[in-house]
Write an enzyme that holds these catalytic residues in place. Structure first.
Site, PDB file in Angstrom:
ATOM      1  N   CYS A 398       0.868  -1.231   0.026  1.00 32.02           N
ATOM      2  CA  CYS A 398      -0.060   0.008   0.157  1.00 32.02           C
ATOM      3  C   CYS A 398       0.896   1.433   0.106  1.00 32.02           C
ATOM      4  CB  CYS A 398      -0.925  -0.019   1.208  1.00 32.02           C
ATOM      5  SG  CYS A 398      -2.067   1.460   1.351  1.00 32.02           S
ATOM      6  N   GLU A 432       1.543  -4.718  -5.135  1.00 30.84           N
ATOM      7  CA  GLU A 432       0.714  -5.848  -5.151  1.00 30.84           C
ATOM      8  C   GLU A 432      -0.372  -5.171  -5.886  1.00 30.84           C
ATOM      9  OE1 GLU A 432      -2.162  -7.245  -1.502  1.00 30.84           O
ATOM     10  OE2 GLU A 432      -0.106  -6.596  -1.123  1.00 30.84           O
TER      11      GLU A 432
END
Length: 538
Positions: A398, A432
């Site tokens: 993140c 990700e």
């Protein structure tokens, strides 16, 4: 945790009391470019107004919302208010929400007039300005106030232009009668970060489109075929929420549809939030939340924050400083050792990330916090997190640059630092998935700059594998980036690179200059799971 990201591609919005020329312009629905549609507002705590320069179509005022007006007079408290002549077959023009008056116009006729008591129309010259109207078939219907959730209507935004919105929620205005409502609206064609509460006076009741229970066509003059096309468009896959199945996506949107915190104050900045965040029930909902910029404790009242600041001795993130260059520093914070700080950081980040899903289980993550250093301490600019042990080879989970620091190059620094750590680990990394629209733009810009600088300086042949080993960028990301730039083709079972020097220079000019992480200033040891496990057992 999903691959959430909000980086420098997003404008910081209108800044009050900041350095003129450093913040991005607040963009509205008129700007369809994904990296210019945040519409965020950032203020300095001093409250001095400064117009922030930006790109195209920026606005000159900060949140110019007209004051709310009450519902039409002559109705008892709690009784629905009917606006005669609007809906299917007729429409209301020049509606005045204070007294419920207006002129009606038959959608099947070109004549205009005012309705007399005997039901006849008296001719009247056309109105000078009429907002976009919804026309339909069949008998005339009434617009009933308050408007129902799901209704589509045109709304006056901060740029003084009309944009179609969908009503997500409604509530009674504080201190007013039961018939006075505010509406939480979503701008149909644009990101949820622009959703907001608006009074009735900002809605154009002549453009109301409601659901039709009849069989003679759809509301707003749409045929069944047109409605089917709109439903197909609405059902198109959302790349930002690719990790959700349709049922989970509907549940997510229902749970997060209304922002529970409108603004935050963090240090000297007053910032407008973008999305819902699952703060504890004791602090939500509230209009503004106050954060300590050093320990990230959040409080409901300014007085509580002031008392906290007298007691708080922390002046930097509670972790190890692993990098310092000038007035920029990176801290590594272990989610297992500093659980409260990392949870608060996730709560804060969710206010600016739509699809972030990690809030509580932070033990398995490391947080790398970027700070701006001055005489008062270390001020959090942004961060990225990564799994301690990622089976998929992710080097970032993140990433976020806070709105008050966006458009200053910090996003590029965060991405470059994540790859510098991968080089230190002798691994190839990738962020990700899924990436947000703005996250993809930032990463593609970084990949383009790094790869083309190597290709530009390289003489002779170079393979995709060579590029991956030199940059720590995954081969799939290299191929997708070069394909996006039309610099690579697939021929005879292999990828062939066509790098015309003029085209390479043009692409490098478009992405601009980057940030170089000085590896000799990085003092860091990669995470050792065995050592951590032995320490836990011991």
């Amino acid at each position: 945790m999903s691959g959430s990201s909000a980086l420098d591609s997003e404008p910081a919005g209108v800044v009050k009391g900041g350095d003129k020329g450093k913040a991005g312009a607040a963009q509205g629905p008129a700007d369809k470019d994904a990296n210019q549609s945040s519409g965020a507002s950032v203020k300095m705590a001093t409250g001095v107004s400064v117009e922030a320069p930006g790109n195209n179509d920026h606005m000159d005022v900060d949140e110019a919302n007209p004051s709310g007006a009450g519902a039409p007079a002559g109705h008892s408290s709690g009784e629905p208010t009917k606006i005669q002549g609007a809906g299917k077959g007729k429409r209301v023009t020049n509606f005045d929400p204070r007294n419920g008056t207006g002129t009606s116009k038959d959608s099947t006729s070109q004549s205009t007039g005012t309705a007399n008591n005997d039901g006849t129309d008296k001719e009247k010259p056309p109105a000078e300005s009429t907002a976009p109207l919804a026309t339909g078939q069949g008998e005339a219907a009434d617009v009933v106030l308050p408007l129902e959730v799901g209704t589509k209507v045109n709304c006056l935004w901060r740029d003084n232009k009309w944009h179609q919105v969908k009503i997500i929620e409604r509530r009674k205005e504080e201190g007013k009668s039961d018939k006075d409502y505010e509406y939480y609206v979503h701008y149909v064609e644009f990101n949820r970060r622009l959703d907001e509460w608006v009074p009735l006076s900002q809605l154009d009741l002549t453009s109301v489109i409601t659901l039709d229970d009849g069989t003679g066509g759809e509301a707003g003059g749409r045929t069944r075929n047109q409605k089917r096309k709109m439903d197909t468009c609405d059902a198109a896959p959302d790349e930002d929420h690719a990790e959700f199945d349709p049922a989970s996506l509907r549940e997510h949107e229902e749970f997060t549809k209304v922002k529970n915190i409108n603004r935050i104050e963090m240090g000297k900045y007053d910032v407008e939030t973008w999305y819902f965040s699952p703060f504890p029930a004791e602090v939500t909902p509230c209009h503004k939340l106050y954060f300590c910029e050093f320990c990230l404790t959040f409080l409901r009242q300014k007085q509580q924050l002031q008392r906290h600041l007298h007691k708080c001795e922390l002046r930097h993130p509670p972790g190890d400083e692993i990098y310092r260059s000038g007035n920029m520093a990176f801290f590594e914070v272990d989610g297992k050792k500093e659980k409260i700080y990392c949870q608060n950081l996730c709560y804060l980040a969710k206010l600016f990330l739509d699809h972030k899903t990690l809030y509580y289980d932070v033990d398995l993550f490391l947080f790398y916090v970027l700070c701006h250093v001055d005489e008062r301490g270390y001020h959090v600019v942004g961060y990225f997190s990564k799994e301690k042990c990622s089976e998929e080879g992710y080097n970032l989970a993140c990433i976020l640059t806070f709105p008050q620091y966006q458009r200053k190059g910090y996003g590029k620094i965060l991405i470059a630092f994540s790859y510098e750590l991968s080089k230190k680990e002798n691994k190839v990394g990738t962020p990700e998935r899924p990436l947000s629209d703005l996250g993809l733009l930032s990463y593609r810009s970084y990949w383009t700059r790094v790869l083309l600088n190597i290709i530009k300086k390289r003489h002779g042949n170079i393979s995709i594998k060579d590029l991956s080993e030199m940059t720590a960028i995954k081969t799939d990301d290299i191929i997708s980036t070069l394909q996006h730039l039309n610099l690579i083709q697939y021929q005879k079972g292999q990828h062939v690179l066509y790098a015309n020097p003029k085209i390479v220079e043009q692409h490098l000019k478009e992405v601009g200059s980057g940030c170089i992480i000085e590896s000799h200033k990085l003092v860091w040891t990669p995470y050792n799971a065995e050592k951590d496990y032995v320490g836990y057992r011991g």
